[in-house]
Write an enzyme that holds these catalytic residues in place. Structure first.
Site, PDB file in Angstrom:
ATOM      1  N   GLU A 206     -16.436 141.596  25.593  1.00 43.47           N
ATOM      2  CA  GLU A 206     -16.778 142.516  24.507  1.00 43.47           C
ATOM      3  C   GLU A 206     -18.250 142.922  24.492  1.00 43.47           C
ATOM      4  OE1 GLU A 206     -15.238 141.329  20.706  1.00 43.47           O
ATOM      5  OE2 GLU A 206     -13.159 141.510  21.376  1.00 43.47           O
ATOM      6  N   GLU A 308      -6.962 140.180  24.094  1.00 42.17           N
ATOM      7  CA  GLU A 308      -7.073 139.688  22.716  1.00 42.17           C
ATOM      8  C   GLU A 308      -6.291 140.628  21.807  1.00 42.17           C
ATOM      9  OE1 GLU A 308     -10.945 138.858  21.151  1.00 42.17           O
ATOM     10  OE2 GLU A 308     -11.668 137.904  22.988  1.00 42.17           O
TER      11      GLU A 308
END
Length: 397
Positions: A206, A308
Site C-alpha cells: 500500500e 486484502e
C-alpha cells in the site's frame, strides 16, 4: 515446474530443491492475512495492545519508546508467541484455505534499523521462522509482505510500524535499506528449509496513491528491487524456474503502473486491495454493496490476487443501520455479501482475507474483519467453495 497463466502454477515452482513443491488442485490462492502478528495495528486488537502495556500508543515505534527496549522486547515476544500459534495454522488449513500472507516490518531485519533514532521490538525473526515452518508442514503457500517500509510509505498509518508525520520512504537511502531487506529475505527463502513454501515476496505494501510522491518508486524502486532480488538468486545458482515471485501493487491501487519501467517482469505478479467501504461511488446500502460486488471486475495488471478485503462497511453505517451486527438477519445477509465478494475475487487468481483474527473493535466482536470469528459466527462457510452453489448474484447485473 513450468510457468502457467495462473499465479499458483508458477509461484510454487519457486520452492527450493530440498522442498517438495506443491500445487493446489483448484489453482487459486485462497487465504488469510496474519495481520497483527509482526506489525501490530492497535485498532484491530485493543485488548492485546493494552495487555502488552502499549495502551494509548499509536504504533509499535511509540510503544517501544514508552516501554524501553528491554521491556518492549519482552512484551512483544510474549505477543509473537501467542497471537498466531500452531493451532491457528492447523485451523487455517482445515478451512479449505491454502495460503497465508504475512505482513512484516523492515525492522525484523535488525541490521538495517538505525539504533539511535528508530525504536522497534527485537527478536521477531525466530517467531517468523517458526510460523513459516508450521505453514510448510501444513501445506500452506506463503506470501511475505514488506508491510512497513523504511521511513513509512504512508503518513500517520500504524501499519507502517510508526505514526510518521510524513511518508519518508520515497528517497534513495530508504530504497537502499529496502533493497537490503529484500536481498536478506530472498537468501533466507532459498537457503532455510523452514521457508520452503514461501513463493512470493511483496516489495512494498500500500504505497502512496499520490502518483507524484510515488513516481520514483515506479521508476527506480521497482526495477532496482527486481534486479537486486534476481542477483541474489543468480549468486545462489537458483534456476529461473525456481525464482520467487515478486509482487507489486496493481495499477488499480492508484500509485501508477508498476510495469512502466520494468525491463524484466519474469515471475512478477500483482496485488489488488479492495475494501468496498472505501470505494467511491457505491450506494451505502445492502443492495448497493451487493450490486457492486456482483458486477465489479478487479483487474489491472495480471496475474493478480485481491490480497486484502473484508466484510467491513462504511463507518457511518456500521452500527446504526441495516448493516448493524444487531440486525436479526445480520448473519444471513453478511454471508450473502461474503459470497458475492468471494465470487468477484475468484474471477482473478484468488484472494487473501484481512485478517485471520481480530479482537474487540469499538468494544464489539466485529467478525467483519476476522475470518476465524466470521466462521465461528456462521458467516463464512468452513469450505469457501460452498459459495459457488449459493446463487447470491443471480439476477444482479
Amino acid at each position: 515446474m513450468k510457468f502457467s497463466t495462473l499465479v499458483y502454477g508458477s509461484a510454487l515452482a519457486c520452492l527450493p530443491a530440498f522442498v517438495n513443491a506443491w500445487l493446489p488442485a483448484q489453482g487459486k490462492i485462497r487465504g488469510v492475512n496474519l495481520g497483527g502478528q509482526f506489525v501490530v495495528e492497535p485498532w484491530m486488537m485493543n485488548d492485546e495492545w493494552n495487555q502488552m502495556g502499549c495502551g494509548g500508543q499509536r504504533s509499535e515505534f511509540d510503544c517501544v519508546l514508552k516501554l524501553g527496549q528491554a521491556g518492549a522486547n519482552a512484551a512483544f515476544q510474549k505477543h509473537w508467541n501467542s497471537w498466531i500459534t500452531k493451532n491457528d495454522i492447523t485451523e487455517i488449513a482445515s478451512l479449505g484455505l491454502n495460503t497465508i500472507r504475512i505482513p512484516l516490518g523492515y525492522w525484523i531485519y535488525e541490521a538495517i534499523v538505525y539504533s539511535d533514532s528508530e525504536h522497534f521490538p527485537q527478536g521477531g525473526f525466530t517467531y517468523l521462522e517458526r510460523i513459516c515452518g508450521w505453514a510448510k508442514d501444513a501445506g500452506l503457500y506463503i506470501i511475505l509482505d514488506l508491510h512497513g517500509a523504511p521511513g513509512a510509505q504512508q503518513a500517520k498509518q500504524p501499519f507502517t510500524g510508526q505514526f510518521a508525520p510524513t511518508a519518508g520512504f520515497y528517497v534513495g537511502y530508504q530504497y537502499e535499506r529496502s533493497y537490503k531487506w529484500l536481498e536478506w529475505i530472498t537468501k533466507i527463502i532459498h537457503t532455510n528449509p523452514n521457508f520452503g513454501n514461501v513463493g512470493a515476496v511483496e516489495i512494498v505494501n500500500e504505497p502512496s496513491q499520490d502518483q507524484g510522491t510515488a513516481a520514483t518508486m515506479i521508476s527506480q524502486y521497482y526495477p532496482t528491487a527486481f534486479a537486486r532480488i534476481r542477483a541474489v538468486e543468480s549468486s545462489l545458482k537458483i534456476t529461473a524456474n525456481n525464482y520467487i515471485h515478486i509482487q507489486m501493487m496493481n495499477k488499480k491501487w492508484g500509485s501508477g503502473d508498476p510495469t512502466q519501467h520494468l525491463t524484466n517482469n519474469y515471475f512478477a505478479f500483482y496485488d489488488d486491495h479492495h475494501y468496498v467501504k472505501y470505494t467511491q461511488g457505491i450506494t451505502v446500502s445492502r443492495a448497493g454493496y451487493m450490486q457492486h460486488s456482483c458486477t465489479d471486475s478487479r483487474s489491472g495488471n495480471w496475474p493478480v490476487i485481491t490480497g486484502e478485503w473484508s466484510l467491513s462497511v462504511a463507518d457511518s453505517a456500521a452500527w446504526n443501520s441495516e448493516f448493524s451486527l444487531d440486525a436479526s438477519d445480520a448473519v444471513a445477509w453478511y454471508r450473502k455479501w461474503w459470497g458475492a465478494q468471494f465470487l468477484s475475487y475468484e474471477k482473478n487468481d484468488g484472494w487473501v482475507f484481512w485478517s485471520w483474527k481480530v479482537q474487540k473493535i469499538n468494544g464489539r466482536n466485529d467478525w467483519r474483519w476476522g475470518y476465524q470469528q466470521a466462521v465461528a459466527a456462521g458467516v463464512i462457510p468452513r469450505n469457501p467453495l460452498d459459495a459457488y452453489k449459493w446463487g447470491v448474484c443471480d439476477g444482479i447485473s
